[in-house]
Structures are given as C-alpha cells and as structure tokens.
Design a protein around this motif. Sequence first.
Motif, mmCIF file in Angstrom:
data_model
loop_
_atom_site.group_PDB
_atom_site.id
_atom_site.type_symbol
_atom_site.label_atom_id
_atom_site.label_comp_id
_atom_site.label_asym_id
_atom_site.label_seq_id
_atom_site.Cartn_x
_atom_site.Cartn_y
_atom_site.Cartn_z
ATOM 1 N N UNK A 100 0.766 -1.284 -0.122
ATOM 2 C CA UNK A 100 0.074 0.203 0.022
ATOM 3 C C UNK A 100 0.978 1.212 -0.047
ATOM 4 N N UNK A 101 1.881 1.157 0.982
ATOM 5 C CA UNK A 101 2.688 2.368 0.749
ATOM 6 C C UNK A 101 3.627 2.586 -0.462
ATOM 7 N N UNK A 102 3.756 1.406 -1.064
ATOM 8 C CA UNK A 102 4.552 1.588 -2.497
ATOM 9 C C UNK A 102 3.613 2.070 -3.514
ATOM 10 N N UNK A 104 0.973 4.281 -2.975
ATOM 11 C CA UNK A 104 1.137 5.787 -2.742
ATOM 12 C C UNK A 104 2.381 6.395 -3.130
ATOM 13 N N UNK A 105 3.370 5.788 -2.827
ATOM 14 C CA UNK A 105 4.867 6.396 -3.010
ATOM 15 C C UNK A 105 4.859 6.550 -4.583
ATOM 16 N N UNK A 106 4.553 5.467 -5.287
ATOM 17 C CA UNK A 106 4.468 5.513 -6.812
ATOM 18 C C UNK A 106 3.664 6.566 -7.432
ATOM 19 N N UNK A 107 2.206 6.340 -7.255
ATOM 20 C CA UNK A 107 1.493 7.090 -7.884
ATOM 21 C C UNK A 107 1.241 8.797 -7.202
ATOM 22 N N UNK A 199 0.320 23.592 3.988
ATOM 23 C CA UNK A 199 0.089 23.011 2.689
ATOM 24 C C UNK A 199 1.296 22.514 2.115
ATOM 25 N N UNK A 200 2.404 22.653 2.577
ATOM 26 C CA UNK A 200 3.866 22.085 2.170
ATOM 27 C C UNK A 200 4.046 20.927 2.544
ATOM 28 N N UNK A 201 3.135 19.999 3.600
ATOM 29 C CA UNK A 201 3.455 18.722 4.002
ATOM 30 C C UNK A 201 2.307 18.086 3.412
ATOM 31 N N UNK A 202 2.669 16.968 2.996
ATOM 32 C CA UNK A 202 1.755 15.673 2.414
ATOM 33 C C UNK A 202 1.594 14.856 3.528
ATOM 34 N N UNK A 203 0.165 14.340 3.172
ATOM 35 C CA UNK A 203 -0.198 13.252 4.290
ATOM 36 C C UNK A 203 0.069 11.767 3.690
ATOM 37 N N UNK A 204 0.089 10.970 4.388
ATOM 38 C CA UNK A 204 0.319 9.420 3.863
ATOM 39 C C UNK A 204 -0.864 8.548 4.305
ATOM 40 N N UNK A 205 -1.320 8.666 5.730
ATOM 41 C CA UNK A 205 -2.387 7.658 6.148
ATOM 42 C C UNK A 205 -3.618 7.951 5.430
ATOM 43 N N UNK A 206 -4.069 8.994 5.181
ATOM 44 C CA UNK A 206 -5.355 9.120 4.458
ATOM 45 C C UNK A 206 -5.474 8.519 3.121
ATOM 46 N N UNK A 207 -4.212 8.356 2.591
ATOM 47 C CA UNK A 207 -3.870 7.787 1.191
ATOM 48 C C UNK A 207 -3.685 6.181 1.155
ATOM 49 N N UNK A 208 -3.281 5.801 2.488
ATOM 50 C CA UNK A 208 -2.610 4.445 2.476
ATOM 51 C C UNK A 208 -3.886 3.530 2.521
ATOM 52 N N UNK A 210 -6.794 3.522 1.310
ATOM 53 C CA UNK A 210 -7.577 3.233 0.145
ATOM 54 C C UNK A 210 -6.723 2.599 -0.921
ATOM 55 N N UNK A 211 -5.353 2.472 -0.745
ATOM 56 C CA UNK A 211 -4.618 2.262 -1.638
ATOM 57 C C UNK A 211 -4.520 0.562 -2.187
ATOM 58 N N UNK A 212 -4.163 0.245 -3.085
ATOM 59 C CA UNK A 212 -4.093 -1.224 -3.813
ATOM 60 C C UNK A 212 -3.274 -2.078 -2.655
ATOM 61 N N UNK A 213 -3.492 -3.255 -2.472
ATOM 62 C CA UNK A 213 -2.930 -4.168 -1.746
ATOM 63 C C UNK A 213 -1.962 -4.969 -2.471
#
Length: 629
Positions: A100-102, A104-107, A199-208, A210-213
């Motif tokens: 999932x992290x991979x 998000x990091x890619x897309x 706004x200069x800081x991106x968030x991860x957990x909200x995106x992770x 719903x990310x693909x497994x």
Amino acid sequence: MTGLTARSKSMICWTLSTLLAGVVALWVWQRMFYPYFWIDLIYYLKLQMVGKATMSRMRRGVITYLDRFLLQAGKTPEKPFIVFEEQVFTYRDVDVRSNKFASVFRTEAGFKHGDIVAVWMSNEPDFLCVWFGLCKLGCEVAFLNSNIKPKALRHCFQTCGARALVVGADLISSLDDVLPTLSDSAIDVWVMAENSSNHKVNTLLDKVESASEEKPQIDVPPPKITSNFLFIFTSGTTGLPKAARVSHIKAVMSMAFLRLCGATENDTIYLTLPLYHMAASLLGIGGCIDLGATCVLKKKFSASQFWKDCIKYNVTVFQYIGELCRYLVNQPKTAEEMAHNVRIAAGSGLRADVWKEFSRRFGKIQIREGYGLTEASVGFLNYTAEIGPIGRASYFNKRTIPFEFLKCHLETYEPVRTDTGRCVKVKKGETGLLVAPITFINPFLGYAGNEAMSEKKLLRDVFKKGDVYFNTGDLMMQDHRDFVYFKDRIGDTFRWKGENVATTEVSDVLGCLHFLQEVNVYGVTVPGYEGRAGMAAIVIKEGHDFDGESLYNHLVQNLPAYSWPWFLRVQTSLDMTETFKQQKKKLVEDGFCPQAVQDPLYFLDGSKKTYVQLSQSLYDDIITGKIRL
C-alpha cells in the motif's frame, strides 16, 4: 580355519591400547593447549552452513534483504512478525501494508527506481512498512536518527542526496525549524498522518487506507549484491553525521546474527533498540526475518517495564547494548526478573562487571556479546561462556573474514610502518588497531558526499604493494588464548548512552555561544557507566562571565541529550600540538576529580537546568552512584 593365535591377540591388544593412549594424549594436549578447538570448529562449520544456504538462495534469485522478507512472507504468511503494544502484524500483514505504501509513493509522490528517500521515524510497525514499500520501488532509503537537530538534519540531506522525507507522526512538531530549508531544496515532505495544517506537508495515512494491496508492477532491474542498499548515519569526526553506504551483501550477512547466537524460528525476540541503527534494523529485524521468528517491537526501552514485558509476551531472546543491561542491574529487584523465559541476550558493549552481575541476578541467560560496524562486515561474536571478550581470533575465524591488529603510534594512532613502508602486527597481549582487507564479502562503499573521509578509512600498501585495508578506528587486544577484547575507539568520537558522539559537532555547537572563546570536547570514564561521558575544556572570552543556564538552553535547542557535556573545565587557554591540533590525551587522563584538576569544574544539573560548580562532595556522589547521569 583356525582362530587367532595368542601372538595375534596380543598384537591387537597392543595396537588398540596404543591407539587409545594416543587418543587420550591427544585429548589431554588439546585440552591444555587448544581448549577452544572444538567450540571454534563447530562455530566455523555453522558459519559455513549459513554461507552455503545464503548462496543457494541467491542462485534461486533470493538476493536482497527485501527478497528474504518476501520469501519468509510466502512461507509463513500467518506467522506473527511484529507485536507492537496490543497490535499483532503477521508477515502477510506487513507485506500487504508495504504494498500500500509502495502504491502511494509511486502514484502520489512519483518515487521511482534509484530515488533516495529519507525516513525520520521512531520505532513502530509502519517504519518497516514504509521501508519495505520504498524498497519495492527500487528506492534507496536513508535512516535518520530520531534525536537529530535541524543543523544536522540539513547536513544529512545534503550528503546523501535524498529527494524526499517521510516523517513519523510523533516527530511532526520538529519539522518547523527545517521546513523552509527543505522547501528551498525542493524536498518533498510526507508525514504519517491523515491531515496537515501546512500545505507544504503531504499526508500519507489518508491515502494508504484506500491504496491497492497488490505489489506495484514495475520493472526494477536486479541490484548488484555489492551495490548500495541503505544509508545509515554515523557520527563523523568532521562534526556532523556521516552517511555510511550499506551494501546489499552487508545487509544480507547481518541477517544471520541471531541465528549464529543460537536463536530459532520458535523464539520471540524483544527489540527496544532504535530502528535507525544497524543493530536493530539489520541484525534485529533482519535476524527475525532470517529465522521466521516473531519480534516484539518497543517504541522505547523501559528498565522498569522490561521483565514485565518479557513475561507478558513470552520473550525468549532480546537484543541489547551495554547501557541497557546496566540499567537493568541498577533496577530494584522484582519477582518478574526471575519468572521469565529469556534464554539468550545478544548485543554489544557489555562491560565485564555488569556482565557478571547480570548473569548472577537474572537466571540462566546465555550472553552473546559481539562487535560489528555499520560501514564494513568485519565483526566478532563471543560464542563461549567467557565473560568479557567480544569474540575470538582463532584460525577458523580468520578464514571467514580476515583481519589483523596493527601496531600504531600512541599520539596519532597512525599505524607504525617499517623502513619499507609496511605495517607491523602487534603480538598477542598487545593492543592494536583492528583492520580488515577490502574483499567481496567485506566491501566498503564509503560515505556519501564525503570522499575525503571515505579515503581516510582506507589503509593502502599495508603488508604488500597494492593491498587495501579498512581501518575500523578501534583498538583491540588478542590474548594468548585468542580471545579478543575491545579497548578503545580512537579519533574524535566517543560512545555514551549507546550512541556515538562526535566531539567536533559538540564543539561547533558550544562555539556559537557569545561568551565562549575556545572549546575542546572529549569523553571521560565514570565508574559504573558504559562508554564515556561528555566533558569540555572551555576558555571564556575576556570581559564575559560563564552563564550555565544559557549554555544548558543552547544544548537543548541544538544537540540530542546524549551529546551534552556533563562536565566543564574552565581554562585560561587550551593546549595545542605542534601542528595546532587540540590536545585531548592529558585532559582525558585528568578526568573531572576536583582534587586532581586545579581549574574550575562544573557539572550539568538537569533538575536546575544549568551548570553548577563541581565540589568534592558532589563528585563523591557521582562516583558512588548517589547522583545518576
């Protein structure tokens, strides 16, 4: 056919008796002169078996640290891998979450093969999921010390060349001072949170969530086993952390540590050391993966909670640094300290007196004391019951990874060379500088962004023209029984609270204070403590007064606590060498005893948040342990 004659029978009996006498004589001779022969041989054969198994896996395409994890996740997907507080993550769980992290990091972040990404996180399961997710994209990861201060953080990015930073939720508040610099350098910042006010800081957990497994389908070329895998920062004699490159082969070799200590897949391994260090990430987590064992991961070490946790999680193996064990023996006795099932303690830096007390007090726990380096693969492991050594220098051990102990000058610690320019080995019983030849299994990839420091770690033409050895910077002694003892670390670095402290970094920070003219930082031994406590000889500018409170506040803002000097020595001038280098040897020998030092001495009083004058009674309380550092 007739039976044996009396003469034949007599000859057979004589032959058997002679053989038996020879075997007994050989056994007695071996016990007298080579008592550890069989132990050394068994350990050597164990090393050979581990090496052959590793090579066999590599021929099947299981080459890297990540490959080993994926192999284990495929073999035992439902086996608990990480236990963290009340959460349990199986091997499959970590594999899926890292996918999932991979994704998000890619897309979302656009990370790709070859990118360098810094990870600034405390101990938590997502440290591993982020790390493995980045590896699945072919990224190189740089581990940042969670105690790092803004100046050092900026330096780390400049040296390793990271294009992005992943920050743990508990460290977000520390970003304020470095965000402008990171933004100016076009470095993306991603935090382990669902929302951010900046706004200069991106968030991860909200995106992770719903990310693909599924693992991203990308074409990542197989890495060379000797190429870079990680950046792990070590204290630098130039004053700021050095980005040590860790090769894939170094990482894979490190995974065998717990197996060589005697751990198995049935063990539950307790890990409280910080994951940004090699000991925890490569030896500890890597060791669990190699075995297919379960790791109980703690956010932070707690001496009062330690044995309770061991009982709660049925811990059978734990990893230590010497300081950790000292904390445990200094705790009040509890019922839990003898009610546990711990059978192995593996680590480094355990002082002999603490070792004895630990063994006496906490039951039949096998201590497996070792020695290793982030930059190179040379290392030792004490697989015997002998208290004190870090390992052995037997014939068998030197066949695995060759090493030597060199004679060096006492003042400069440079190797002594003969008229022909060759180095000289020390004799048994003498202290020497540990060096190891650069080979396929002992590569040195150097420090990122610091070619001069990389070259400084190499010794050339050591025993013959053209050979190259890695200089560990550590002084060792091999006794007449082939046990190896750690003696000291040379250069401008000392160890305190399990961390390496660069004296020049501390000097640079103290030198910024308006009332200080000159600063010389060094480490001093304190009875009852591992390593050396920080001390600084200072010269106060003319027309200024010493301000202990300002100094304390300055340290809080600019240095991690383990780097703070506990003692100060106020001088009218600092002693220099003929080449204008600061003299430290005499200062180290003098220590901080008011009776031995005529200069004014000060002590860091944490409760008062300032430096107070070091009196004889205060000194006595420190020496006896009444006042703890």
